[in-house]
Design a protein around this motif. Structure first.
Motif, PDB file in Angstrom:
ATOM      1  N   ILE A  94       0.824  -1.209   0.000  1.00  0.00           N
ATOM      2  CA  ILE A  94       0.000   0.000   0.000  1.00  0.00           C
ATOM      3  C   ILE A  94       0.857   1.257   0.000  1.00  0.00           C
ATOM      4  N   ASN A  95       0.522   2.183  -0.894  1.00  0.00           N
ATOM      5  CA  ASN A  95       1.168   3.494  -0.915  1.00  0.00           C
ATOM      6  C   ASN A  95       0.895   4.186   0.417  1.00  0.00           C
ATOM      7  N   PRO A  96       1.926   4.592   1.141  1.00  0.00           N
ATOM      8  CA  PRO A  96       1.709   5.184   2.468  1.00  0.00           C
ATOM      9  C   PRO A  96       0.888   6.464   2.442  1.00  0.00           C
ATOM     10  N   ASN A  97       0.812   7.123   1.275  1.00  0.00           N
ATOM     11  CA  ASN A  97       0.053   8.370   1.169  1.00  0.00           C
ATOM     12  C   ASN A  97      -1.400   8.151   0.750  1.00  0.00           C
ATOM     13  N   LEU A  98      -1.787   6.892   0.545  1.00  0.00           N
ATOM     14  CA  LEU A  98      -3.168   6.602   0.158  1.00  0.00           C
ATOM     15  C   LEU A  98      -4.084   6.819   1.362  1.00  0.00           C
TER      16      LEU A  98
END
Length: 265
Positions: A94-98
């Motif tokens: 998972i993209n941490p900024n999502l």
């Protein structure tokens, strides 16, 4: 007559890297029950999940049968729609900024990224699941800003967005601090109000709460105890399962273990 079992395994054996990880498994799990599968590390718990998800296949013999949703051969797309699995590896994808809202919405598309073309129906489904799980306040938080417990619950919400028949939770409180453990356990208990049934896989006895109709103990790829928790959870079974001298006590609805002697490897 409609089959009441979503999983039926008869005389199942499975191998990984030359080792037999599932031994003569005979197991039926009904649509109507929440089940917790407990065992030490290396007991075959994760291998059983892989069998269910068709990531590994049993040895085929005339005496063996494996049916999932009453089918020996099942389309993988159908399987993924009807069974959602949450494990700790997912966090690394998972993209941490999502944001949490977009993470949950991505479950409708089988992806782990921002979805640009959202429909009104998509938005409703996400808002509904977040409201039901009482996590609406997390909606606009970036995934990286969440506590470990909040991350786990967000992933569970994502797994539930497609309304699967079965939710498999693979070690849902592993590597969590006590506060996060209690948060996740309480949220999972609330899921019992939904239509989805739970198969929880753990080595931690504190996961066994009142929502589970059945406890299965797995050791060295074999089932050593299976039944209602008040019959299965006892000193004798746990000493055999973990090979340590312990006593188990139920207090305020939770099982606790006391060590009686020093453990040896």
């Amino acid at each position: 007559m409609v089959n009441k079992f979503w999983l039926e395994a008869k005389n199942i054996n499975c191998f990984k890297d030359g080792f037999r990880v599932i031994k003569d498994l005979n197991l039926k799990i009904a649509y109507s029950e929440n089940v917790i599968l407990i065992g030490p590390n290396g007991s075959g718990k994760s291998s059983l999940i892989e069998v269910i998800n068709r990531n590994i296949y049993p040895v085929i013999t005339n005496e063996s049968t494996l049916k999932i949703f009453d089918k020996e051969l099942i389309n993988l797309w159908e399987l993924r729609k009807r069974i959602s699995t949450v494990n700790n590896d997912i966090k690394n994808r998972i993209n941490p900024n999502l944001q949490v809202f977009d993470l949950i919405l991505s479950g409708l598309y089988g992806r782990y990224c921002y979805i640009s073309n959202k429909s009104e129906r998509d938005l409703y489904e996400v808002e509904n699941i977040m409201r039901n799980m009482k996590i609406s306040k997390l909606s606009r938080k970036n995934f990286s800003y969440l506590s470990d417990g909040e991350k786990q619950i967000s992933l569970i919400a994502r797994a539930l967005i497609n309304k699967p028949n079965i939710l498999i939770l693979d070690e849902p409180i592993a590597n969590l601090d006590y506060k996060s453990q209690f948060f996740v356990i309480d949220k999972i208990n609330e899921l019992s109000k939904l239509n989805t049934k739970i198969l929880c896989v753990t080595h931690n006895i504190s996961m066994i709460t009142s929502i589970y109709d059945r406890v299965i103990m797995l050791k060295n790829g074999e089932i050593i105890a299976d039944g209602p928790q008040n019959k299965v959870i006892n000193n004798k079974n746990l000493n055999r399962l973990y090979e340590i001298d312990i006593e188990v006590i139920k207090k305020n609805g939770f099982w606790n273990i006391n060590r009686l002697t020093k453990g040896q490897l």
